[in-house]
Write a protein that holds these residues in place. Sequence first.
Motif, PDB file in Angstrom:
ATOM      1  N   UNK A   1       1.914 -16.535  69.314  1.00 16.05           N
ATOM      2  CA  UNK A   1       0.566 -17.038  69.145  1.00 16.05           C
ATOM      3  C   UNK A   1       0.464 -17.744  67.786  1.00 16.05           C
ATOM      4  N   UNK A   2      -0.650 -18.352  67.515  1.00 15.28           N
ATOM      5  CA  UNK A   2      -0.831 -19.032  66.233  1.00 15.28           C
ATOM      6  C   UNK A   2      -1.226 -18.040  65.167  1.00 15.28           C
ATOM      7  N   UNK A   3      -1.275 -18.501  63.919  1.00 11.96           N
ATOM      8  CA  UNK A   3      -1.761 -17.626  62.852  1.00 11.96           C
ATOM      9  C   UNK A   3      -3.233 -17.299  63.078  1.00 11.96           C
ATOM     10  N   UNK A   4      -3.688 -16.158  62.610  1.00 10.90           N
ATOM     11  CA  UNK A   4      -5.086 -15.806  62.861  1.00 10.90           C
ATOM     12  C   UNK A   4      -5.928 -15.957  61.597  1.00 10.90           C
ATOM     13  N   UNK A   5      -7.127 -15.405  61.633  1.00  7.54           N
ATOM     14  CA  UNK A   5      -8.096 -15.665  60.572  1.00  7.54           C
ATOM     15  C   UNK A   5      -7.735 -14.987  59.259  1.00  7.54           C
ATOM     16  N   UNK A   6      -8.096 -15.602  58.140  1.00  2.00           N
ATOM     17  CA  UNK A   6      -7.962 -14.915  56.863  1.00  2.00           C
ATOM     18  C   UNK A   6      -8.914 -13.717  56.816  1.00  2.00           C
ATOM     19  N   UNK A   7      -8.641 -12.743  55.941  1.00  2.00           N
ATOM     20  CA  UNK A   7      -9.493 -11.557  55.882  1.00  2.00           C
ATOM     21  C   UNK A   7     -10.948 -11.905  55.548  1.00  2.00           C
ATOM     22  N   UNK A   8     -11.877 -11.090  56.040  1.00  2.00           N
ATOM     23  CA  UNK A   8     -13.289 -11.267  55.690  1.00  2.00           C
ATOM     24  C   UNK A   8     -13.486 -10.867  54.228  1.00  2.00           C
ATOM     25  N   UNK A   9     -14.688 -11.141  53.706  1.00  2.00           N
ATOM     26  CA  UNK A   9     -14.968 -10.866  52.294  1.00  2.00           C
ATOM     27  C   UNK A   9     -14.768  -9.389  51.961  1.00  2.00           C
ATOM     28  N   UNK A  10     -15.013  -8.500  52.936  1.00  2.00           N
ATOM     29  CA  UNK A  10     -14.873  -7.068  52.675  1.00  2.00           C
ATOM     30  C   UNK A  10     -13.423  -6.584  52.811  1.00  2.00           C
ATOM     31  N   UNK A  11     -12.491  -7.523  52.990  1.00  2.00           N
ATOM     32  CA  UNK A  11     -11.090  -7.143  53.063  1.00  2.00           C
ATOM     33  C   UNK A  11     -10.629  -6.767  54.463  1.00  2.00           C
ATOM     34  N   UNK A  12     -11.584  -6.579  55.379  1.00  2.00           N
ATOM     35  CA  UNK A  12     -11.241  -6.253  56.765  1.00  2.00           C
ATOM     36  C   UNK A  12     -10.687  -7.512  57.451  1.00  2.00           C
ATOM     37  N   UNK A  13      -9.977  -7.303  58.566  1.00  2.00           N
ATOM     38  CA  UNK A  13      -9.463  -8.487  59.274  1.00  2.00           C
ATOM     39  C   UNK A  13     -10.597  -9.449  59.629  1.00  2.00           C
ATOM     40  N   UNK A  14     -10.404 -10.725  59.378  1.00  2.00           N
ATOM     41  CA  UNK A  14     -11.422 -11.721  59.691  1.00  2.00           C
ATOM     42  C   UNK A  14     -11.579 -11.850  61.202  1.00  2.00           C
ATOM     43  N   UNK A  15     -12.826 -11.875  61.657  1.00  2.00           N
ATOM     44  CA  UNK A  15     -13.057 -11.919  63.096  1.00  2.00           C
ATOM     45  C   UNK A  15     -13.550 -13.282  63.559  1.00  2.00           C
ATOM     46  N   UNK A  16     -13.648 -14.226  62.659  1.00  2.00           N
ATOM     47  CA  UNK A  16     -14.222 -15.508  63.034  1.00  2.00           C
ATOM     48  C   UNK A  16     -13.575 -16.605  62.210  1.00  2.00           C
TER      49      UNK A  16
END
Length: 624
Positions: free
Chosen positions: A436-451
Motif C-alpha cells: 500500500x502507499x504511505x499513510x498519514x503523518x501523526x496527528x498533533x496529539x502524537x496519535x496515528x493521523x486519521x485524515x
Amino acid sequence: MARPALLALLTALLVGRATCQMTMTMAEAPPGGAGRTPAPAATAGRRVVCPSLPAPGPSVKRFSLTAAKIQSKTQTLAYNGTAVGPLIRIRLGDEVQIDVTNKDIPEGTSVHWHGQAGPAGTMWYHSHTGEQYGDGLRGPLIVDDPADPHKGLHDTDLDAHVLMLADVYDTTVAQQLKDLESGGMGAMAAAGGLPDAQSMGGVPEQPQGPMGKMQVLCPPEVLNQDLSDSPWYGVQVNGQGWVTDPKTMQRAGQPLVLTVEQGKRHRLRLIGGMSSWALRVGVQGHGLKLIALDGRPVRPADAKSLLLTSGERADVVLHADQPVGNYWMDVSTISGQNSPVIVHYKGAPDPLGDKGFLATARADTGCAVGSPQILDLKNATLRAGPGLPQPPKGANKQFTIYLPDASSTVPPRSFLTHIAKAGNVHGLAPGSIPARGPSCPPAADGQPGKYCWSLNWNVYEPPSTVALLPGAKAAPRTYNLELSEGDVVDLLLINPSLMVHPMHLHGTGFWVLATGNGAAANSTDMLAPGVALNLADPPLRDTVPVPQAVAAPAGGKMGGMAGTTELAPGGFGFAILRFRATNPGVWSFHCHIELHASSGMFMTLTTRPKSNGTWALPDNLLCA
Ligand SMILES: *[C@@H]1O[C@H](CO)[C@@H](O)[C@H](O)[C@H]1NC(C)=O
Ligand SMILES: *[C@@H]1O[C@H](CO)[C@@H](O)[C@H](O)[C@H]1NC(C)=O
Ligand SMILES: *[C@@H]1O[C@H](CO)[C@@H](O)[C@H](O)[C@H]1NC(C)=O
Ligand SMILES: *[C@@H]1O[C@H](CO)[C@@H](O)[C@H](O)[C@H]1NC(C)=O
Ligand SMILES: [Cu+2]
C-alpha cells in the motif's frame, strides 16, 4: 519586463509584520505562488529585507490591503476589516502595485492572485498561508478586457454583481482539520458534514429558524455526491446571508439583495471562494447563460442552475425578463442546504420588509443531481469561446497523478507496479512492489493521523523546498515534477475517491481535454487509448473539478473512503489537462478544498528556464 522568476518568488513572500510591495503587469509578467507555506528552511539564517523594486511610474495603478484579525460569528480574519476583501478592478494591460500589510496575524500571511498569469476575466485574491482564506482572507480581482468577445451578450457588468461565494463556520478551518486528523472522517459526519455509511440514510436537516425545521428529502445518490468534510453551517455571498446555528437553531444575518432592472441582461461574476462545499446557483423563474469560466470565454451555454466548486469562477448572464418583483437565488449544496440571495427588480417592494416573501426562503429547485438542465462545470461538454488559442496536438511529457485519500485508499495494483519501476513516490522504494502507499503523518496529539489527502500518495508537509539552483537539494517531502521551458505537458488526473477535487495550477492556464468517469488509464497508468480528447476547442482554465469515483453498488461502503472497498469497474473519475510550460518558476498544483490542500493534497511543478543563467534570484528573498 524580463523578470518572471523574480515575480514568481515575490508572490511567495511571507508578509510578516511589515508592508511588502508587489508589482504585476497584466498580460506581461506572470506572478504566481510557489507553495502554500513558503519555505522558511530555505532562508533560515539569511538576513532578509523587502526586495527593491523599480519605483512605480505614473501609469501604475496602486492599491493597498491590510490583513488583520477580526472577531465575528463566522470569521476570524479579514482584508481591510470587511467580510470580503475590497474589489480590485483593473484593465487588461494595466501595471498594478498592491501593497499588502499584515497588521497583527502572528503566523504571517501571504497573497495569491488566483488565476493571474496575465489573462483578463474574473479572478480573486486570497491568502495561501495555512487555512487563512477559509477564515476570511479572500477578495475579488477583476481584469476587464475592452475587447471581450462576449460584450454583446449583456447590458450591464456592475461592481455590485461581482459575487464572492463563501461557506462560513463558527470554527476555524484549522480547528476542523485538527478534529479530522484525530477523529477521522466520521467526526464530520456526526457534525452534519460528510455523510458516512451510517448517517447516509439521507435526510439532512435544513434548519429554518423562526419557521421551524425544514427537511430536505434527497435520494441517497444525491447525498453521496454532496460530500464535504466540513460541517454545514451556512453560506455568505459578499459577506451576507442567513446562517443558522445548528445547536440553537437561531438564524442570524440577512440575505444579500441583488438589484436588477427589468429587461436588462446582467453579467454576474460568481467566484467560488468556498473552502469546502460545492454550491449550486440558480434563480427562481429565470435561466442563466454561462459565458466564461475561470475568466476565459466559453461558448455560451444555457442552464437553469450551475454547480461551482472551490476556486472556480463562472460568469453568467441573468436576463431580467420576468414581471417586476422579488425572486430567490438559491445558493445551495447539492442536497439542498441553502443560503439564498434575493434578486430584486427595481420598482418591486422592499423584499426585506416583505414577511410573506421571506417565509418562502428558497427558489425551490430541490435536489440537484438528476435535475434537468443543471450545468455541471465538470461536464466536458463545455467548449471554449472565441479568440482562445488551440492546444498543441501532442505532448512531450505525460504524468499520471492519483488523487487519493491517503488515510485509507489502497493504490491500484497497476499504479504500484508502475511506481515500483519509476520510483516516483516518496517513501516507496523503487524496485519493490509495496502492499500500500504511505499513510498519514501523526496527528498533533502524537496519535496515528486519521485524515490526509495526497497526490500519488505523497502527503505534502511544509516546510518544503525545491532545488532551484544547481546542486541544491529538495526537502524529502516535497513532491515535485521537473519540467523544462517549452515542454508540452499532459496531466492525467485520476480520482479514486468519492469526493470531487477542484485542482488548481498556479502560473499558467491549462486546456481541459477530457473529463469523465471510466478507465482513463491502462495498466501502466498512461492514458488509455480510446479516451476522446477535445483538441479543437477545449475550455482554457486554471481550476478543474475532477469528477468523483463511482463506488461499486454492492457492499454499501464508500469506495475510496472506507479503504478496501472496490470501485465500480471503470469507476474512476478523471480529467486530462494539457499546458505549455512557458513560465519558468516553481508552481503549486493542489486541490482547492482547503482541508485537502492543508492535509497533503499539494505538490509543485518546477519549470526550469532553457538556460540556468536566466533564473533571476534576488539576493533578499523575504520581507523582514
Ligand atoms: C483598504 O483600506 C485602506 C485603509 O483604509 C484604504 O486606504 C485602501 O484603499 C483599501 N483598499 C482597497 C483596495 O479599497
Ligand atoms: C453532461 O452533459 C450532458 C449533456 O447535457 C448530459 O447528457 C450528461 O448527463 C452530463 N453528464 C454529467 C456527468 O453531468
Ligand atoms: C540546469 O540545472 C539543472 C540542475 O542542476 C541541470 O540538471 C541542468 O542540466 C542545467 N541545465 C543547463 C541548460 O545547464
Ligand atoms: C498504455 O498506454 C500507453 C500510452 O498510450 C502505451 O504506450 C502502452 O503500451 C499501453 N499499455 C498497455 C498495456 O496497453
Ligand atoms: Cu480535494
